[in-house]
Design a protein around this motif. Structure first.
Motif, mmCIF file in Angstrom:
data_model
loop_
_atom_site.group_PDB
_atom_site.id
_atom_site.type_symbol
_atom_site.label_atom_id
_atom_site.label_comp_id
_atom_site.label_asym_id
_atom_site.label_seq_id
_atom_site.Cartn_x
_atom_site.Cartn_y
_atom_site.Cartn_z
ATOM 1 N N ASP A 2 0.852 -1.191 0.000
ATOM 2 C CA ASP A 2 0.000 0.000 0.000
ATOM 3 C C ASP A 2 0.883 1.235 0.000
ATOM 4 N N THR A 3 0.323 2.349 -0.456
ATOM 5 C CA THR A 3 1.016 3.629 -0.430
ATOM 6 C C THR A 3 0.015 4.709 -0.064
ATOM 7 N N TYR A 4 0.323 5.458 1.002
ATOM 8 C CA TYR A 4 -0.471 6.629 1.364
ATOM 9 C C TYR A 4 0.382 7.832 0.995
ATOM 10 N N THR A 5 -0.126 8.659 0.084
ATOM 11 C CA THR A 5 0.597 9.843 -0.365
ATOM 12 C C THR A 5 -0.145 11.083 0.118
ATOM 13 N N TYR A 6 0.531 11.864 0.938
ATOM 14 C CA TYR A 6 -0.045 13.111 1.441
ATOM 15 C C TYR A 6 0.014 14.175 0.349
ATOM 16 N N ALA A 7 -0.843 15.162 0.449
ATOM 17 C CA ALA A 7 -0.915 16.229 -0.547
ATOM 18 C C ALA A 7 0.434 16.943 -0.729
ATOM 19 N N ASP A 8 1.269 16.966 0.321
ATOM 20 C CA ASP A 8 2.569 17.636 0.222
ATOM 21 C C ASP A 8 3.646 16.767 -0.421
ATOM 22 N N GLY A 9 3.295 15.529 -0.803
ATOM 23 C CA GLY A 9 4.241 14.627 -1.463
ATOM 24 C C GLY A 9 4.875 13.598 -0.551
ATOM 25 N N THR A 10 4.709 13.724 0.763
ATOM 26 C CA THR A 10 5.214 12.734 1.704
ATOM 27 C C THR A 10 4.481 11.407 1.482
ATOM 28 N N LYS A 11 5.210 10.290 1.572
ATOM 29 C CA LYS A 11 4.608 8.970 1.349
ATOM 30 C C LYS A 11 4.918 8.029 2.502
ATOM 31 N N VAL A 12 3.980 7.139 2.776
ATOM 32 C CA VAL A 12 4.190 6.053 3.727
ATOM 33 C C VAL A 12 3.772 4.769 3.012
ATOM 34 N N LYS B 58 9.967 11.470 2.766
ATOM 35 C CA LYS B 58 9.626 12.883 2.904
ATOM 36 C C LYS B 58 9.521 13.522 1.516
ATOM 37 N N ASP B 59 8.901 14.683 1.459
ATOM 38 C CA ASP B 59 8.730 15.359 0.179
ATOM 39 C C ASP B 59 10.056 15.739 -0.475
ATOM 40 N N ASP B 60 11.163 15.779 0.296
ATOM 41 C CA ASP B 60 12.484 16.073 -0.279
ATOM 42 C C ASP B 60 13.216 14.805 -0.732
ATOM 43 N N GLY B 61 12.560 13.629 -0.587
ATOM 44 C CA GLY B 61 13.138 12.364 -1.027
ATOM 45 C C GLY B 61 13.858 11.576 0.053
ATOM 46 N N THR B 62 14.059 12.173 1.232
ATOM 47 C CA THR B 62 14.691 11.476 2.341
ATOM 48 C C THR B 62 13.820 10.298 2.768
#
Length: 85
Positions: free
Chosen positions: A45-55, A72-76
């Protein structure tokens, strides 16, 4: 399928339960994509937040298992491993 709160679900149903690949889109721009089996999350599964952060998690029979990845949205990325939860 559209819900009263503005959430949308695109995917297949079997016997009234989500079954197969599906995607939820929320009014705030968040998205949730997962595999479903008889109404339970099953597989990646992938949960993607509006700011681009993913879990991301791996699920089996509705339970998180295996590696989790937070991006994180910066790719970290932060990775962890968990047994059946």
């Amino acid at each position: 399928m559209d819900f009263a709160d503005g959430t949308k679900f695109e995917g297949r149903w079997k016997n009234g339960k989500a079954h197969g690949q599906g995607k939820h889109t929320f009014p705030n721009g968040d998205k949730y994509e997962a595999g479903w089996k008889n109404g339970y999350v099953d597989g990646q599964d992938t949960y993607t937040y509006a700011d681009g952060t993913k879990v991301e998690y791996v699920w089996k029979n509705g339970r998180k298992t295996g590696e989790g990845i937070y991006t994180k949205d910066d790719g970290t990325k932060l990775k962890w491993f968990r047994k059946d939860e």
